[in-house]
Design an enzyme around this catalytic site. Structure first.
Site, PDB file in Angstrom:
ATOM      1  N   GLY B 114       0.831  -1.208   0.000  1.00  0.00           N
ATOM      2  CA  GLY B 114       0.000   0.000   0.000  1.00  0.00           C
ATOM      3  C   GLY B 114       0.854   1.241   0.000  1.00  0.00           C
ATOM      4  N   SER B 115       2.137   1.067  -0.383  1.00  0.00           N
ATOM      5  CA  SER B 115       3.022   2.211  -0.508  1.00  0.00           C
ATOM      6  C   SER B 115       3.126   3.020   0.778  1.00  0.00           C
ATOM      7  CB  SER B 115       2.568   3.120  -1.663  1.00  0.00           C
ATOM      8  OG  SER B 115       2.414   2.377  -2.849  1.00  0.00           O
ATOM      9  N   TYR B 126      -5.515  -8.565   1.397  1.00  0.00           N
ATOM     10  CA  TYR B 126      -4.395  -9.087   2.183  1.00  0.00           C
ATOM     11  C   TYR B 126      -4.800 -10.215   3.104  1.00  0.00           C
ATOM     12  CZ  TYR B 126      -1.549  -5.604   0.026  1.00  0.00           C
ATOM     13  OH  TYR B 126      -0.882  -4.875  -0.921  1.00  0.00           O
ATOM     14  N   SER B 190       5.304  -4.802  -1.869  1.00  0.00           N
ATOM     15  CA  SER B 190       5.403  -3.340  -2.043  1.00  0.00           C
ATOM     16  C   SER B 190       6.076  -2.733  -0.809  1.00  0.00           C
ATOM     17  CB  SER B 190       4.006  -2.789  -2.340  1.00  0.00           C
ATOM     18  OG  SER B 190       3.959  -1.394  -2.279  1.00  0.00           O
ATOM     19  N   ASP B 288       6.869  -3.691 -13.706  1.00  0.00           N
ATOM     20  CA  ASP B 288       6.902  -2.778 -12.560  1.00  0.00           C
ATOM     21  C   ASP B 288       7.955  -1.708 -12.841  1.00  0.00           C
ATOM     22  OD1 ASP B 288       7.042  -1.477 -10.089  1.00  0.00           O
ATOM     23  OD2 ASP B 288       7.005  -3.339  -8.929  1.00  0.00           O
ATOM     24  N   GLY B 319       0.775  -6.297  -8.303  1.00  0.00           N
ATOM     25  CA  GLY B 319      -0.447  -6.906  -7.797  1.00  0.00           C
ATOM     26  C   GLY B 319      -0.818  -8.245  -8.419  1.00  0.00           C
TER      27      GLY B 319
END
Lengths: 534, 344
Positions: B114-115, B126, B190, B288, B319
């Protein structure tokens, strides 16, 4: 029943617009076509719609990519609904951000007209999803726990064993366990966690074993004067009731938009705590307040006092002070199912809101018979053709047929609730708030049959029940969510969380929802809509 | 070269299944609504939009879960996932923390992506992924609900990861029978992958053994604009601009992307030569845009003499591991299972 007016005028003239809601399209036949993978991710969309929705997303992306607009600002100002319904969600973003609405500046993408600016109206897939929900709703047990000491864990073990004995009818073993547990309780931390709530469960089990399941003082029957005091303290000590009132009022306010004669039917008046805020909001609405009638249902006062009247007078006083024309009627009834619609004296010209805060579950009754109280009541609510039905219920599965399942669920539900209470600062109210909760526990655990009125069911079950009775959801939006979240920061401690679930809002402790609020509209019969002619 | 939006969207749609495209595009859209130009984040709307699921102590498909408040002070919640055993298909709810019985039970501490700003341990995507890991690795999975940016910047996420690691390591009920120790792996996608690395760093010299790191599309970066960033900017759901936004939201104010949190093998990084660092499994998606940084990370580990396996999934986007509808998914899951299983 006496009618109390705050103003000397008569019933008052009703001038105002008619509410014309387009009759929704007939529900599509049950389809199994929901994309399973996206459903697990929390999004309900039919596989057959994926292509179309993808195209709309592309349109949205292109338009947003080309536009200089600050979408985060637009998003802050917009009211958004039901993110799970992916198709409708994308449509609403399109109409919100790409095709500016052509209606007046007061445009809110209202729940009734969800996505109405796009070409096709979309039936929310809630109805199609029954089979998916069926699988998930049965057998759900959510536990949020802090690290327990060994003695706490032992206590839970013993409680479960004891409950199991009770279910089997082995009362001698059960009662010896009660003794053991009371001994253990003395050595356990009773400030928080399981220790805190264990005592109440031991008491409730004890009562069940020794006094039988008739219940007595924790039974259904009428409320006592004490109940109102306890309720009030529960209201003050933690945010659950405030959340319930606030969220319901929000939905009622929106439903009353454009109506000059409005009538709220409150299924459980108590001290009328919910209403000053609504009265104030109506006073402040653009265009001025409507004539507000409030019908408050409550138990007859045991000591000859007319407590409903007293509350009505206080509310009238408040309404007068903010210049809202107000009329109150009290309806005394021991049980909600004793109320007949004619007692409410609903005028066909008024916009009606029916408000039920933790009352519908009392109608569930011991036998799933035909024309059970819940069906009867839901039917007459529907016949009133309300603009909105607000429903708040405990988010728990306390009406399961197996005693052990109920007991287990209740143990975790109430221990979570006690934990959450612990985090709140307000001291004096807490003790009585705990007694309020304790009584609920007592009813769930030690009563049966008609005495057991705390028959809480989870949101998923209420959705099915209400849909089946001819209601459709009126989604609560991002504005209600935001304000509920902000309310929490104002009133409460860390740890509470508001969640959105397919148009409903829940308030819970960390990741465990404890109370669920939803709003509903009766699916209109062809050709009916209330018209208020001046 | 002409690069219209239309072309980009079509390319992107061709490499992922339609439902994946819809899912990730929807996230992309929603996330755009949440990021404000001034660096603040619309948290209320984010929570409104996030699809969450409750834990379930009743096993579903052989896995049950419950939440534990690991640290009251920071409201740090972890969701524990355990396999239901053949001997005990219906766990006693009083025994959620019953000791594990196998000789070796891997415990995977998972940090969701989720950065650093989005999602939670109880986000549906998740929750699903963690449940899969349980069955796949015969493991207990502990998903950490770490504090997010921009409200909580570096090092909050790492602090929470460290707290979770210490908690896991000190649970008697998680000790494998073989050696009465907790067999710990760190995993994340991520930003979660980034957190896994930094928590493993913190574990060095602490006496806590981390047996392996699993990094799925880990979030790394740097001041320099790499070739992959320029080539893939905006093509597969992610833009450089949004990457920059998230780093600005997470890193301490005034710091640039060569901060060691973002660029662990950059000018401000710590050398791992001669250090006992866990073996790593690093998964990089070919579409990516930050892959150059991820590949540099793998190189950095190798140069420091650390054990690392790179899984480069050429045709994968971000993802891809969220939905089990593509080959990359299954390949990666197999590798993860082998990676964790090899210590038994």
């Amino acid at each position: 029943m006496p009618l109390y007016d705050s103003a000397s005028s008569s019933a008052g003239s009703c001038s105002g617009s008619s509410s014309s809601s387009k009759p929704p399209p007939p529900p599509l036949p049950l389809q199994q076509d929901i994309d399973g993978l996206l459903a697990v991710a929390g999004y309900k969309i039919r596989s057959s719609e994926l292509q179309q929705v993808a195209q709309r997303i592309e349109r949205l992306e292109t338009a947003m990519g080309n536009s200089p607009a600050d979408f985060s600002q637009l998003a802050s100002d917009a009211i958004l609904y039901n993110p799970s319904d992916l198709a409708a969600w994308v449509d609403s973003l399109l109409s919100e951000f790409v095709q500016p609405p052509t209606c007046s500046s007061e445009f809110i993408p209202g729940p009734v007209n969800n996505g109405s600016t796009t070409a096709e109206s979309h039936t929310p897939p809630v109805q199609q999803n029954i089979t998916y929900e069926q699988r998930t709703l049965d057998n759900q047990l959510t536990v949020v726990t802090a690290t327990e000491e060994d003695s706490g864990i032992r206590l839970v073990h013993m409680l479960m064993t004891c409950a199991e004995c009770v279910q089997r009818g082995d009362f001698s073993l059960a009662s010896s366990l009660i003794n053991d547990m009371q001994g253990l309780l003395a050595r356990v931390n009773t400030v928080c966690g399981i220790g805190k709530v264990a005592g109440h469960f031991i008491d409730a089990l004890s009562r069940r074993i020794f006094r039988g399941i008739g219940g007595g003082s924790v039974g259904g029957g009428g409320y006592a004067f004490e109940s109102e005091i306890l309720y009030h303290h529960f209201y003050e000590a933690c945010p659950y009731l405030k959340f319930a009132h606030f969220t319901a009022n929000q939905a009622i306010l929106e439903a009353f938009d454009g109506h000059d004669c409005v009538h709220v039917v409150d299924f459980n008046l108590m001290h009328g705590l919910q209403w000053p805020a609504l009265i104030q909001a109506l006073a402040l609405r653009p265009g001025g307040p409507p004539l507000l009638r409030l019908t408050g249902i409550g138990p007859p006062s045991p000591d000859g006092r007319d407590s409903l009247r007293e509350i009505g007078l206080r509310l009238a006083e408040w309404a007068r002070s903010v210049n809202v024309r107000f009329a109150f009627r009290g309806v005394a009834a021991s049980r909600l199912e004793d109320v007949k619609p004619w007692m409410l004296q609903v005028n066909p010209k008024e916009a009606v809101a029916v408000n039920s805060i933790m009352q519908l579950h009392r109608l569930l009754g011991p036998d799933p018979v035909r024309n059970s109280p819940i069906e009867t009541v839901l039917n007459w609510i529907k016949d009133l053709n309300p603009k909105i039905l607000t429903v708040v219920e405990q988010e728990a599965n306390h009406n399961q047929p197996s005693f052990l399942d109920r007991f287990t669920e209740a143990l975790y539900y109430y221990s979570t609730m006690f934990d959450s209470l612990e985090a709140c600062r307000v001291q004096p109210e807490k003790a009585l708030a705990e007694i309020y909760i304790q009584k609920e526990i007592g009813n769930v655990v030690s009563c049966e049959g008609s005495a057991r009125v705390e028959r809480h069911e989870p949101l998923a079950k209420w959705r099915r029940r209400l849909s089946g009775a001819g209601f459709r959801p009126s989604p609560l939006g991002s504005n209600a969510f935001k304000q509920a979240s902000m309310l929490l920061t104002l009133f409460s401690a860390e740890g509470y969380s508001v969640e959105e679930s397919e148009g409903c809002l829940t308030l819970g402790w960390h990741s465990r929802p404890l109370i669920a609020a939803s709003a509903w509209q009766a699916v209109a019969e062809a050709g009916s809509s209330a018209a208020c002619v001046g | 070269m002409a690069r219209s939006n239309e072309v980009n969207l079509n390319e992107c749609k061709m490499v992922v299944p339609l439902n994946t495209w819809v899912l990730i595009s929807n996230f992309k859209l929603a996330y755009k609504l949440l990021r404000r130009p001034d660096g603040t984040f619309n948290r209320h709307l984010a929570e409104f939009l996030d699809r969450k699921v409750p834990a379930n102590a009743n096993p579903v498909d052989g896995v049950f879960s419950f939440d534990v408040l690991v640290d009251r002070g920071t409201s740090l919640l972890c969701r524990i996932y355990r396999p239901a055993t053949a001997e005990e298909p219906q766990p006693n709810v009083a025994e959620l923390e019953k000791p594990v019985t196998a000789e070796v039970v891997p415990v995977i501490i998972f940090f969701h992506g989720g950065s650093f700003a989005h999602s939670s341990a109880n986000s549906a995507i998740y929750d699903t992924l963690c449940q899969r890991l349980v069955g796949l690795c015969k493991a207990v999975v502990v998903s950490v609900n770490y504090r997010r940016a921009p409200e909580n910047r570096y090092p909050c996420a790492y602090d929470d990861g460290w707290t979770a690691l210490k908690w896991v390591n000190s649970r008697p009920w998680l000790q494998s029978q073989k050696d009465s120790k907790v067999h710990i792996y760190l995993a994340g996608d991520s930003s979660g992958g980034n957190i896994a690395h930094h928590v493993a760093l913190r574990a060095i010299d602490s006496g806590i053994d981390v047996l392996g790191n699993i990094l799925l599309n880990p979030m790394f970066g740097g001041q320099e604009r790499t070739e992959s960033e320029q080539r893939l900017d905006g093509k597969y759901f992610v833009t450089l601009r949004d990457r920059d936004w998230y780093w600005r939201a997470y890193l301490p104010e005034g710091e640039d992307r060569d901060h060691h949190a973002c660029n662990p093998f950059g000018p401000n990084g710590r050398s791992l030569e001669g250090i006992k660092f866990p073996k790593s499994l690093v998964v990089v998606a070919g579409f990516d845009l930050i892959q150059d940084w991820q590949l540099a990370y793998v190189d950095g580990l190798k140069k420091a003499g650390q054990e690392v396996k790179l899984l480069y999934m050429e045709q994968a986007t971000i993802g891809f591991y969220l939905l089990p509808n593509n080959n990359h998914f299954h390949t990666v899951m197999d590798e993860i299972s082998k990676f964790v299983g090899s210590d038994c």
